[in-house]
Design an enzyme around this catalytic site. Structure first.
Site, PDB file in Angstrom:
ATOM      1  CE  LYS A 168      -1.849   3.001   1.897  1.00 53.24           C
ATOM      2  NZ  LYS A 168      -1.602   4.406   1.479  1.00 53.24           N
ATOM      3  CD  GLU A 243      12.176   4.208  10.086  1.00 51.23           C
ATOM      4  OE1 GLU A 243      11.934   5.125  10.907  1.00 51.23           O
ATOM      5  OE2 GLU A 243      12.474   4.394   8.905  1.00 51.23           O
ATOM      6  CB  CYS A 277      12.176   8.840  10.098  1.00 49.75           C
ATOM      7  SG  CYS A 277      13.401   7.909   9.183  1.00 49.75           S
ATOM      8  CD  GLU A 374       8.702  12.758  13.051  1.00 48.85           C
ATOM      9  OE1 GLU A 374       7.595  12.183  13.071  1.00 48.85           O
ATOM     10  OE2 GLU A 374       9.734  12.257  12.556  1.00 48.85           O
TER      11      GLU A 374
HETATM   12  P1  ADP Z   1       2.561  10.658   7.385  1.00 44.32           P
HETATM   13  O1  ADP Z   1       2.010  11.510   8.472  1.00 44.32           O
HETATM   14  O2  ADP Z   1       4.042  10.716   7.246  1.00 44.32           O
HETATM   15  O3  ADP Z   1       1.810  10.717   6.097  1.00 44.32           O
HETATM   16  P2  ADP Z   1       1.203   8.266   8.011  1.00 44.32           P
HETATM   17  O4  ADP Z   1       1.533   7.371   9.127  1.00 44.32           O
HETATM   18  O5  ADP Z   1      -0.086   8.979   8.032  1.00 44.32           O
HETATM   19  O6  ADP Z   1       2.428   9.216   7.918  1.00 44.32           O
HETATM   20  O7  ADP Z   1       1.286   7.509   6.624  1.00 44.32           O
HETATM   21  C1  ADP Z   1       2.229   6.514   6.300  1.00 44.32           C
HETATM   22  C2  ADP Z   1       1.532   5.425   5.532  1.00 44.32           C
HETATM   23  O8  ADP Z   1       0.540   4.858   6.384  1.00 44.32           O
HETATM   24  C3  ADP Z   1       0.790   5.910   4.289  1.00 44.32           C
HETATM   25  O9  ADP Z   1       0.891   4.939   3.263  1.00 44.32           O
HETATM   26  C4  ADP Z   1      -0.642   6.014   4.775  1.00 44.32           C
HETATM   27  O10 ADP Z   1      -1.580   5.857   3.743  1.00 44.32           O
HETATM   28  C5  ADP Z   1      -0.709   4.828   5.727  1.00 44.32           C
HETATM   29  N1  ADP Z   1      -1.783   4.960   6.737  1.00 44.32           N
HETATM   30  C6  ADP Z   1      -2.285   6.081   7.301  1.00 44.32           C
HETATM   31  N2  ADP Z   1      -3.271   5.789   8.155  1.00 44.32           N
HETATM   32  C7  ADP Z   1      -3.408   4.431   8.159  1.00 44.32           C
HETATM   33  C8  ADP Z   1      -4.256   3.500   8.825  1.00 44.32           C
HETATM   34  N3  ADP Z   1      -5.218   3.911   9.670  1.00 44.32           N
HETATM   35  N4  ADP Z   1      -4.095   2.173   8.581  1.00 44.32           N
HETATM   36  C9  ADP Z   1      -3.135   1.754   7.740  1.00 44.32           C
HETATM   37  N5  ADP Z   1      -2.319   2.572   7.058  1.00 44.32           N
HETATM   38  C10 ADP Z   1      -2.440   3.895   7.251  1.00 44.32           C
END
Ligand code: ADP
Length: 475
Positions: A168, A243, A277, A374
């Protein structure tokens, strides 16, 4: 999915925006739970018919190296995708693709080193050995700040271990991941072994993490989402590698080589516009050199060119989105009101894109939000310290523990700091030098587990004990 491009089943779409122009340049259909089901089913068939795990580890290694060769031939093309999609300056994008190639080759090498054990400690009437087997279908969820390199690292390790996977990619920057899928087929990796569903985190990401046939999730992203994934994983005891975020400290001792320390300290936090990160967003400078160091750092920071990431002269590109840029700006404004001094920067760049000037804040309180949370943008907090012990105490005053650094010409101080700081990586007289041969990951809220390094395949393997009763004939 299953070696073919398939149209998503839902009606939703995602706008892909160029962060430098602020313009949407592509719309992609967004997959959801139904698409994830199809992708996971394809990966599960690939797992069960062993089309990947039954290749010898050496054959898997050859295919991974072939994939690395294909990436190597397309470095400029992939870097250009990353530049447009992420806003990453071209020279940084090329460097990240080189790390991606190294990561694939590292996993390919580890596949050839997979061994099992014969156990001698027990009863002599039993021949006992271990088998390490692929953990099962792996869900890979990646973020937008370095989507190609982070994906190559994760699929390399999963595939080397024999695990089919479902990816994903980040909804804000999915294009290089989509591009990688064609290289995966071109390399001869069988259909169904690697599948990808474009979609949002809450729809596709969550469906993947929840899926009962996904035995492991390898995730890089925010701590908040990581915590959420832990809750989701509880149901099926899905294994997790996380991570996550960081608030990494960098210490400058008064005996440091300042000609190296000044630019390194700036790049350590402003590289990729702070969207890393391991960004060293807390800088501690020994008080006897604090003022002159700060002056040099400000001068260097002013010299960094913020602009069009495709221009070879550009040092810093925009932030990923308007929302993110506004969030970063909001944090700086809150600290301006809260007592910190904005020494340089502190404003968005003009134009329609999402640029933000590199910003240095002095005198922020140790427990203030800018020092603790962060920001994931080009924002550095600088503080003076008296002794190394004071600096180490401040460095460890964090719930995160991803990385840290120290500049000193005293080798004993360097090693003492490396031992004392609670972080997954400590750089001495350098920073952000990432090499796939070295383990990478975090303490505390920075995550669970390690990627890279000699043990990179372990999280993708189950260990099975086999006992054979030896019926010795009596002669
Ligand atoms: P950032 O704030 O750096 O965008 P996220 O943690 O929101 O970090 O996103 C990192 C990845 O996690 C992306 O691919 C995002 O689509 C996915 N993501 C965000 N929310 C969820 C969730 N509830 N379940 C699974 N994957 C998620």
């Amino acid at each position: 999915m299953d070696g073919q491009w398939q149209l998503c089943r839902g009606a939703q779409s995602i706008d892909i925006c160029d962060p430098f122009t602020g313009q949407v340049f592509q719309q992609l259909p967004a997959g959801g739970a139904a698409d994830v089901d199809v992708a996971v089913a394809a990966a599960r068939v690939a797992l069960e018919d062993s089309r990947w795990a039954n290749l010898s580890a050496a054959e898997r290694s050859i295919l991974l190296n072939r994939l690395a060769d294909l990436v190597e031939r397309r470095v400029d093309e992939i870097a250009a995708i990353e530049t447009r999609d992420v806003g990453m300056p071209a020279h940084i994008a090329r460097l990240t693709i080189q790390v991606a190639i190294a990561a694939l080759r590292h996993s390919a090498a580890l596949a050839r080193l997979l061994t099992n054990r014969t156990i001698e400690g027990g009863d002599v009437d039993y021949h006992v050995y271990t088998r390490r087997e692929p953990v099962g279908v792996v869900g890979i969820i990646t973020p937008w700040n370095g989507p190609f390199v982070l994906l190559c690292n994760k699929i390399g390790a999963a595939l080397a271990a024999g695990c089919p996977c479902v990816i994903k990619p980040p909804e804000l920057a999915p294009i290089s991941s989509i591009y990688l899928m064609s290289l995966i087929s071109e390399a001869g990796i069988p259909p169904g072994v690697v599948n990808l569903v474009v979609g949002t985190g809450v729809e596709a990401g969550e469906a993947l993490a929840r899926h009962p046939d996904v035995r492991k999730v390898s995730f890089t992203g925010s701590t908040r989402t990581g915590q959420h994934l832990i809750r989701l994983a509880a149901e099926d005891l899905t294994r997790l590698t996380l991570e996550l975020g960081g608030k990494s400290p960098l210490i400058i001792m008064n005996d440091a080589d300042l000609d190296r320390a000044v630019p390194t300290a700036a790049w350590a936090v402003f590289g990729n516009s702070g969207q890393a990160c391991y960004a060293a967003s807390r800088l501690y400078v020994q008080e006897t050199i604090y003022q002159p160091f700060l002056e040099r750092l400000v001068e260097f920071t002013r010299s960094l060119k913020l602009g069009d990431p495709s221009d070879a002269q550009t040092d810093l590109g925009p932030l990923i989105s308007r929302e993110h840029r506004d969030r970063v700006a909001g944090r700086v404004e809150a600290e301006r009101r809260g007592g910190g001094t904005i020494v340089v920067g502190g404003t968005p760049a003009p134009g329609n894109g999402f640029g933000y000037y590199p910003t240095i804040i002095a005198d922020a309180a140790p427990d203030s939000e800018v020092m603790q949370d962060e920001i994931f943008g080009p924002v550095l907090c600088v503080s003076p310290f008296r002794s190394l012990d004071d600096a180490l105490r401040e460095a460890n005053n964090s719930k995160y523990g991803l990385a840290a650094g120290i500049f000193t010409s005293n080798i004993s101080d360097g090693h003492h700091a490396a031992r004392s700081i609670r972080a997954g990586t400590v750089w001495i007289n350098c920073y952000a030098h990432v090499d796939p041969s070295q383990p990478f990951g975090g303490y505390g809220l920075s995550g669970w587990g390690r990627e890279f390094g000699p043990d990179a395949l372990e999280p993708f393997l189950e260990v099975k004990s086999v006992q054979v009763k030896l019926n010795r004939a009596s002669h």
